[in-house]
Design an enzyme around this catalytic site. Sequence first.
Site, PDB file in Angstrom:
ATOM      1  N   ALA A 102       0.567  -1.293   0.085  1.00 25.59           N
ATOM      2  CA  ALA A 102       0.096  -0.242  -0.102  1.00 25.59           C
ATOM      3  C   ALA A 102       1.107   1.611  -0.463  1.00 25.59           C
ATOM      4  O   ALA A 102       2.117   1.273   0.212  1.00 25.59           O
ATOM      5  CB  ALA A 102      -0.574   0.117   1.331  1.00 25.59           C
ATOM      6  N   GLY A 130       0.549  -5.252   0.716  1.00 29.48           N
ATOM      7  CA  GLY A 130      -0.433  -5.422   0.001  1.00 29.48           C
ATOM      8  C   GLY A 130      -0.110  -5.862  -1.404  1.00 29.48           C
ATOM      9  O   GLY A 130      -1.340  -6.274  -1.491  1.00 29.48           O
ATOM     10  N   GLU A 166      -0.588  -8.988  -0.795  1.00 28.49           N
ATOM     11  CA  GLU A 166      -1.780  -9.809  -0.343  1.00 28.49           C
ATOM     12  C   GLU A 166      -2.279  -9.886  -1.685  1.00 28.49           C
ATOM     13  O   GLU A 166      -3.510 -10.703  -2.012  1.00 28.49           O
ATOM     14  CB  GLU A 166      -2.304  -8.717   0.791  1.00 28.49           C
ATOM     15  CG  GLU A 166      -2.024  -9.118   1.895  1.00 28.49           C
ATOM     16  CD  GLU A 166      -1.973  -7.346   2.956  1.00 28.49           C
ATOM     17  OE1 GLU A 166      -1.699  -6.877   2.334  1.00 28.49           O
ATOM     18  OE2 GLU A 166      -2.662  -8.180   4.214  1.00 28.49           O
ATOM     19  N   GLU A 215       4.804  -5.236   6.588  1.00 24.74           N
ATOM     20  CA  GLU A 215       4.424  -3.878   7.802  1.00 24.74           C
ATOM     21  C   GLU A 215       5.429  -3.938   8.854  1.00 24.74           C
ATOM     22  O   GLU A 215       5.100  -2.258   9.094  1.00 24.74           O
ATOM     23  CB  GLU A 215       2.630  -4.742   7.842  1.00 24.74           C
ATOM     24  CG  GLU A 215       1.900  -4.471   6.425  1.00 24.74           C
ATOM     25  CD  GLU A 215       2.649  -5.327   5.262  1.00 24.74           C
ATOM     26  OE1 GLU A 215       3.081  -6.302   5.902  1.00 24.74           O
ATOM     27  OE2 GLU A 215       0.765  -5.560   4.691  1.00 24.74           O
TER      28      GLU A 215
HETATM   29  N1  DAK Z   1       4.364   3.294  -0.917  1.00 22.91           N
HETATM   30  C1  DAK Z   1       4.834   4.269  -0.800  1.00 22.91           C
HETATM   31  N2  DAK Z   1       6.064   4.533  -1.654  1.00 22.91           N
HETATM   32  C2  DAK Z   1       6.976   3.623  -2.267  1.00 22.91           C
HETATM   33  C3  DAK Z   1       6.623   2.322  -1.401  1.00 22.91           C
HETATM   34  C4  DAK Z   1       5.324   2.340  -0.311  1.00 22.91           C
HETATM   35  N3  DAK Z   1       4.775   1.046  -0.575  1.00 22.91           N
HETATM   36  N4  DAK Z   1       7.670   0.969  -1.509  1.00 22.91           N
HETATM   37  C5  DAK Z   1       8.434   1.798  -2.100  1.00 22.91           C
HETATM   38  N5  DAK Z   1       7.935   3.375  -3.024  1.00 22.91           N
HETATM   39  C6  DAK Z   1       8.410   4.387  -3.536  1.00 22.91           C
HETATM   40  C7  DAK Z   1       9.721   4.918  -2.959  1.00 22.91           C
HETATM   41  O1  DAK Z   1       9.147   5.749  -1.712  1.00 22.91           O
HETATM   42  C8  DAK Z   1      10.412   5.714  -3.941  1.00 22.91           C
HETATM   43  O2  DAK Z   1      10.431   6.548  -3.870  1.00 22.91           O
HETATM   44  P1  DAK Z   1      10.836   8.057  -3.777  1.00 22.91           P
HETATM   45  O3  DAK Z   1      12.060   8.482  -2.892  1.00 22.91           O
HETATM   46  O4  DAK Z   1      12.092   8.026  -5.680  1.00 22.91           O
HETATM   47  O5  DAK Z   1      10.103   8.916  -4.624  1.00 22.91           O
HETATM   48  C9  DAK Z   1      10.349   4.672  -5.293  1.00 22.91           C
HETATM   49  O6  DAK Z   1       9.551   4.066  -4.413  1.00 22.91           O
HETATM   50  C10 DAK Z   1      12.130   3.864  -5.138  1.00 22.91           C
HETATM   51  O7  DAK Z   1      11.385   3.283  -3.816  1.00 22.91           O
HETATM   52  P2  DAK Z   1      13.073   2.648  -3.213  1.00 22.91           P
HETATM   53  O8  DAK Z   1      14.008   4.008  -3.447  1.00 22.91           O
HETATM   54  O9  DAK Z   1      12.910   3.170  -1.559  1.00 22.91           O
HETATM   55  O10 DAK Z   1      13.694   1.574  -3.612  1.00 22.91           O
HETATM   56  P3  DAK Z   1      14.869   0.362  -2.756  1.00 22.91           P
HETATM   57  O11 DAK Z   1      15.122  -0.366  -4.550  1.00 22.91           O
HETATM   58  O12 DAK Z   1      15.963   0.536  -2.198  1.00 22.91           O
HETATM   59  O13 DAK Z   1      14.225  -0.393  -2.285  1.00 22.91           O
HETATM   60  C11 DAK Z   1      11.704  -1.799  -1.264  1.00 22.91           C
HETATM   61  C12 DAK Z   1      12.683  -0.807  -2.452  1.00 22.91           C
HETATM   62  C13 DAK Z   1      10.661  -2.168  -1.932  1.00 22.91           C
HETATM   63  C14 DAK Z   1      12.870  -2.136  -0.758  1.00 22.91           C
HETATM   64  C15 DAK Z   1      11.851  -0.555  -0.887  1.00 22.91           C
HETATM   65  O14 DAK Z   1      10.904   0.640  -1.155  1.00 22.91           O
HETATM   66  C16 DAK Z   1      10.679  -0.577   0.788  1.00 22.91           C
HETATM   67  O15 DAK Z   1      11.096  -0.963   1.898  1.00 22.91           O
HETATM   68  N6  DAK Z   1       9.165  -0.472   0.257  1.00 22.91           N
HETATM   69  C17 DAK Z   1       8.279  -0.496   0.987  1.00 22.91           C
HETATM   70  C18 DAK Z   1       7.760  -1.791   1.399  1.00 22.91           C
HETATM   71  C19 DAK Z   1       6.335  -1.875   2.578  1.00 22.91           C
HETATM   72  O16 DAK Z   1       6.651  -1.504   3.564  1.00 22.91           O
HETATM   73  N7  DAK Z   1       5.533  -2.616   1.848  1.00 22.91           N
HETATM   74  C20 DAK Z   1       4.348  -2.634   3.036  1.00 22.91           C
HETATM   75  C21 DAK Z   1       3.575  -1.004   3.362  1.00 22.91           C
HETATM   76  S1  DAK Z   1       2.122  -1.189   4.089  1.00 22.91           S
HETATM   77  C22 DAK Z   1      -5.251  -2.663   3.966  1.00 22.91           C
HETATM   78  C23 DAK Z   1      -4.729  -2.672   2.745  1.00 22.91           C
HETATM   79  C24 DAK Z   1      -3.756  -3.056   2.128  1.00 22.91           C
HETATM   80  C25 DAK Z   1      -2.640  -2.407   2.912  1.00 22.91           C
HETATM   81  C26 DAK Z   1      -3.124  -2.115   4.302  1.00 22.91           C
HETATM   82  C27 DAK Z   1      -4.864  -2.366   4.707  1.00 22.91           C
HETATM   83  N8  DAK Z   1      -6.135  -2.546   3.742  1.00 22.91           N
HETATM   84  C28 DAK Z   1      -7.403  -3.289   2.940  1.00 22.91           C
HETATM   85  C29 DAK Z   1      -7.430  -2.073   5.068  1.00 22.91           C
HETATM   86  C30 DAK Z   1      -2.067  -2.247   2.830  1.00 22.91           C
HETATM   87  C31 DAK Z   1      -0.582  -2.444   3.689  1.00 22.91           C
HETATM   88  C32 DAK Z   1       1.105  -1.561   3.648  1.00 22.91           C
HETATM   89  O17 DAK Z   1       1.673  -2.350   2.132  1.00 22.91           O
END
Ligand code: DAK
Length: 259
Positions: free
Chosen positions: A67, A110, A113, A133
């Site tokens: 997400a 997400g 998921e 998460e």
């Molecule tokens: N959200 C927003 N932007 C993201 C992102 C994300 N999840 N993942 C990556 N980006 C963006 C980065 O901010 C960066 O943007 P800029 O800084 O260039 O503007 C760009 O994508 C490239 O990312 P990185 O520079 O970080 O690239 P790396 O290769 O260094 O790292 C990475 C890749 C995938 C390891 C890293 O980006 C990362 O850790 N990303 C976050 C992964 C994460 O934590 N995902 C879980 C998010 S929480 C629900 C439904 C769904 C959900 C919840 C509730 N309901 C129905 C209630 C879901 C929740 C989640 O998914």
Amino acid sequence: MNYKHIIVKPDYDKHIALIQLNRPKALNALCLELMIEIKDALTILDDDDSVRVIILTGNERAFAAGADIKQMAGKGAIDMLNIDQFTTWDKIKKTKKPLIAAVSGFALGGGHELVMHCDMVIASETAKFGQPEINIGVIPGAGGTQRLPRTVSKNVAMEMVLTGDFIDAQRAYEVGLVNKVVPVELYLSETVNVAKKIAEKSPIAVRMAKESVLQSFQSSLDDGLMFERKNFYMCFASEDQKEGMNAFVEKRKAVFKGK
Ligand code: DAK
């Protein structure tokens, strides 16, 4: 079908539609608008008789990195409640046609998921799956804690959900998260090959089969068997059942019409 965050090709191949997540700069992070577009596209494709299988994909670097954290960061519990994303996710869950995920790169949070909402998963060797998460102070919110242990073992689910570590495509295959791992240049074409096989079957039998398998996740064995029995009988109301069995007897290939 023009969208801002996804590309939709209703006739990508014969009877096969494709939805491609298209926010490459944000690694296809699932902002609310993107999710609504997926829901809208799926609603249309699910109702389109010419479509028999739907492929969901991203790009080589990312299926979806979760997400949109930037969109969620400032929200409170009541904001999240009022946004009510489950109307969207529930529609994806209720898709009648087979959904196949073609995954390369990151499928996280997400994004993972969403992959688990699909019926089959073809992965490139570079795919990485995770529920990270926990690293940002929350837990999975779109079914990760429930679908993951129903797909892999409890311990693997705990490992992924509690450590936030990613697993690679080979391990994902070994633990049963994906059906097949192929070289990166083949992940989409291999998904199309699998989709073609399903698209040649009776769409009615495919729908009955998908419903029945999914029912096994929410009922006792006896209730599930009863559900399967009714769907089995239902197939005999179709022209496709006659065509399939007659074609076997006549030693020819069946041509199914979804009637
Ligand atoms: N959200 C927003 N932007 C993201 C992102 C994300 N999840 N993942 C990556 N980006 C963006 C980065 O901010 C960066 O943007 P800029 O800084 O260039 O503007 C760009 O994508 C490239 O990312 P990185 O520079 O970080 O690239 P790396 O290769 O260094 O790292 C990475 C890749 C995938 C390891 C890293 O980006 C990362 O850790 N990303 C976050 C992964 C994460 O934590 N995902 C879980 C998010 S929480 C629900 C439904 C769904 C959900 C919840 C509730 N309901 C129905 C209630 C879901 C929740 C989640 O998914």
